[in-house]
Design a protein around this motif. Structure first.
Motif, mmCIF file in Angstrom:
data_model
loop_
_atom_site.group_PDB
_atom_site.id
_atom_site.type_symbol
_atom_site.label_atom_id
_atom_site.label_comp_id
_atom_site.label_asym_id
_atom_site.label_seq_id
_atom_site.Cartn_x
_atom_site.Cartn_y
_atom_site.Cartn_z
ATOM 1 N N SER A 44 0.815 -1.222 0.000
ATOM 2 C CA SER A 44 0.000 0.000 0.000
ATOM 3 C C SER A 44 0.847 1.270 0.000
ATOM 4 N N GLU A 80 -5.922 3.543 0.771
ATOM 5 C CA GLU A 80 -6.017 2.301 0.013
ATOM 6 C C GLU A 80 -7.183 2.322 -0.971
ATOM 7 N N THR A 105 -4.957 4.386 -5.914
ATOM 8 C CA THR A 105 -4.219 3.411 -6.717
ATOM 9 C C THR A 105 -4.043 3.914 -8.144
#
Length: 359
Positions: A8, A132, A137
């Protein structure tokens, strides 16, 4: 402590933070044994940032040994000093007790994939978490692609930024900070952790004020005053940390709770559903669900003995109460300080008028 799932970016966060600090003020190690800090060169820990690799997982039934392994760190963080009496053999062969002293204080930074760490350690540390989310991402992959295409800041420019941060920190002088509005701040008293969380909040305000020391007037005794602007910055930094401190479960469990609430409509859901919604592995989902079940936010309705595990969201616990509603906002504090100043001025004016009246 940076708590996050594997991959992460928690190690990246610590590396960036460390790179912005003056090299001579950082002590980095992959691991620290239980007695390592006691036997370092005296004074070598004072005002240092101690950065350690990923925290070791405590094995079942071995929690006491794990707590003892971090005893020196806890003492240094709490007291800012280590004292230890140890028997040592002299040159003449006789045994004598030696008093080992190691002065602090230190700042401490570590990472972990554990949902929770020992309570003795957790209450002394600020709990940080990585983002997260799917959006984060995508942002990470976009910057990685830009780096590969050489469309981002050059390494030389990055190093110049780091040098500025290091130089600015070397210029700082030790000063005392007075928080005149400290009595207006408040945290929930329902949990004992507030006794350590409140000094952490005050410490953050002091740190922000210290960074602004060249923009502040120095008082006659050498101290500087914390302002509402300092509190506004500290409030933004500390609010998510304090939410995690007072929350009944870990940040990652809360993230899963949000994922469930956003995607689940009616009936029960499974671990496989959570894997799809949260984008993490089955083991991580199982650990998070276990915490949610224990906290009474989710109920297990099926599973075990070869059957698929299923759960349902408990409506009464689907959202968390605003546990920090009592902590004054920067805007409210600014208005309160202004109101107090006006009241004080009015009282002083009335006092002067009363003195000027003939008896």
């Amino acid at each position: 402590t940076v708590k996050a799932s594997s991959s992460s970016g928690k190690s990246f966060v610590t590396e960036v933070i460390t790179s912005l600090m003056p090299e001579e003020e950082v002590l980095a190690a992959t691991d620290i044994t239980a007695n390592a800090l006691y036997y370092m060169i005296p004074g070598s820990l004072k005002h240092k940032l101690v950065v350690v690799g990923e925290r070791k997982h405590a094995s079942v039934g071995n929690e006491a040994d794990s707590a003892n392994a971090t005893l020196a760190l806890r003492e240094m963080m709490s007291r800012g000093r280590l004292d230890k009496l140890v028997p040592m053999r002299t040159e003449g062969g006789t045994m004598m007790t030696a008093h080992i002293v190691q002065e602090g204080p230190i700042a401490y930074l570590e990472t972990t994939t554990q949902q929770e760490i020992s309570e003795e350690d957790a209450t002394r540390m600020l709990s940080l978490a990585t983002d997260e989310s799917n959006h984060q991402t995508a942002a990470i992959m976009a910057i990685q692609a830009q780096q590969a295409a050489w469309k981002v800041v050059l390494p030389e420019e990055v190093e110049q930024i780091r040098q500025k941060h290091r130089a600015a920190q070397r210029m700082l002088r030790p000063m005392k900070v007075r928080i005149s509005f400290a009595e207006k701040l408040d945290l929930p008293t329902s949990k004992l952790v507030a006794r350590r969380a409140f000094p952490q909040l005050l410490g953050c305000i002091e740190s922000v004020a210290l960074l602004w020391q060249f923009q502040k007037p120095i008082q006659k005794d050498g101290h500087i005053e914390a302002s509402n602007l300092d509190y506004a910055i500290a409030y933004e930094v500390m609010l998510p940390i304090l939410h995690r401190t007072f929350a009944p479960v870990s940040q990652r469990a809360l993230d899963l709770l949000v994922n469930i609430g956003d995607n689940h409509t009616i009936g029960s859901f499974t671990r496989a559903d959570c894997v799809k919604w949260a984008g993490v592995g089955l083991t991580e989902v199982r650990n998070r669900l276990s915490l949610l079940v224990e906290a009474g936010m989710v109920e297990q309705v099926g599973g075990g003995k070869g059957l698929r595990y299923s759960y349902r969201l408990l409506p009464s616990k689907s959202t968390l109460p605003p546990s920090l509603a009592g902590l004054i906002t920067p805007d409210a504090l600014r208005k309160q300080i202004k109101k107090d100043k006006l009241a004080k001025k009015s009282t002083e004016t009335a006092g002067k008028k009363a003195k000027g009246k003939p008896k």
